[in-house]
Design an enzyme around this catalytic site. Sequence first.
Site, PDB file in Angstrom:
ATOM      1  NE  ARG A  16      -7.704  -8.320   0.572  1.00 32.01           N
ATOM      2  CZ  ARG A  16      -7.334  -7.447  -0.474  1.00 32.01           C
ATOM      3  NH1 ARG A  16      -6.407  -6.645  -0.149  1.00 32.01           N
ATOM      4  NH2 ARG A  16      -7.951  -7.366  -1.471  1.00 32.01           N
ATOM      5  CE  LYS A  30      -4.256  -1.936   1.399  1.00 37.78           C
ATOM      6  NZ  LYS A  30      -5.523  -2.204   2.556  1.00 37.78           N
TER       7      LYS A  30
END
Length: 388
Positions: free
Chosen positions: A360, A325
């Site tokens: 994840r 991210k």
Amino acid sequence: MGPVLRISGHGALTITLKGLKARQAAALSQILPSSKIGADPHPAPISFQREQSAGTVPHEIIMTGAPRELRRLSLRLAEEQRALPGLADTFHSLLDNYLRSDYKINCGGMVLDLGSRTHVMGILNATPDSFSDGGRYADAESALAHAREMAAAGADIIDIGGESTRPGARPVAEEEELRRIIPLIERLSAELSVPISVDTYKSSVAKKALAAGARIVNDISGLRFSPDMADVVAGSGAAVVIMHIKGTPRDMQRDPVYDDVVGEVMACLEEGLELAARAGVDREKIFIDPGIGFGKTLEHNLALLDRLDEFQALGRPIVLGTSRKKFIGAVLNVPAPEQRVDGTAATVALGIERGARVVRVHDVARMAQVAKMTDAIVKAGRTQGNSA
Ligand code: HH2
């Protein structure tokens, strides 16, 4: 050689009690010094600090001690029901929740034993525009191949999404989302021995995905964007991930503001748990997720990671989604998402140490190794007697 001094913050927990009335704070202050007494020949004392507040302002007490000592204190509190009604139960369940690690989640008949090791959720974005891998798995054959590869590399769950929820993303029509994911879910649920999760906030999509073989609903809106999502989950026997988001993907990164990011995200997840309970979702089938990057600045994301352990107080296993991210790119000054794998590894290792039970990730083989190594270290710490 002089004396050896050692100091360690390991194994001590801090519990903060807020909003106490003056007489409750006084009663607790009476008990706390005496809670040092124990059968243990070298008891780790509980240190406490009482915030002096005048008049009617609620009092605050901060206690720090080894889990075993805090457990003893909760038994001592139970003897003080009259002065401190309900406190022992709250204290006890807070400790139980915080220290719980034996989660077993039944996902539509497949059981994930999260107590045995950290589980890896492999990301399959069947989208043309996901922030990291958009377009790579937009055709069915490459998507299927990638899912098989992730399962072989150690993924415990395959999370399939047909709509990007990156900052600024616009919603995709239901028919298009279904077209992207349903054939994949049908094929992969029949073929793989790990559960398939569907990454959607649309209840109509979730319903069809569950009928096609998905066993987990991963809802980035925490059951909020579709009013009947909780009903769909409750009626299915599937497990569900309740994630926190502030705003919508479209607007979430427009100057998100919190007074206390951890407290506010916790409160929101707690509301999500209540919403699920009202619809009849089995609490034992719920995962929680602080939603890294969903309506959060860099500082918010770092604080959530650093204090991730506090989410354990909700008594549900934590899913952590940091993979590649933007906040990692911001810290490392790495604009390309596929070059953020080492940064992701740091967040995965620290996240597991702070209580994440599922990570994840895009890079399954590498993060499965990071998870296994971190699990071994955390387990070694536990067997050295840090548990309650
Ligand atoms: N992050 C993304 C999507 N779904 N679900 C959970 N539970 N937690 C997350 O942190 C999370 C999530 C965004 O990442 P990605 O799927 O890689 O990108 P995109 O939304 O662009 O497809």
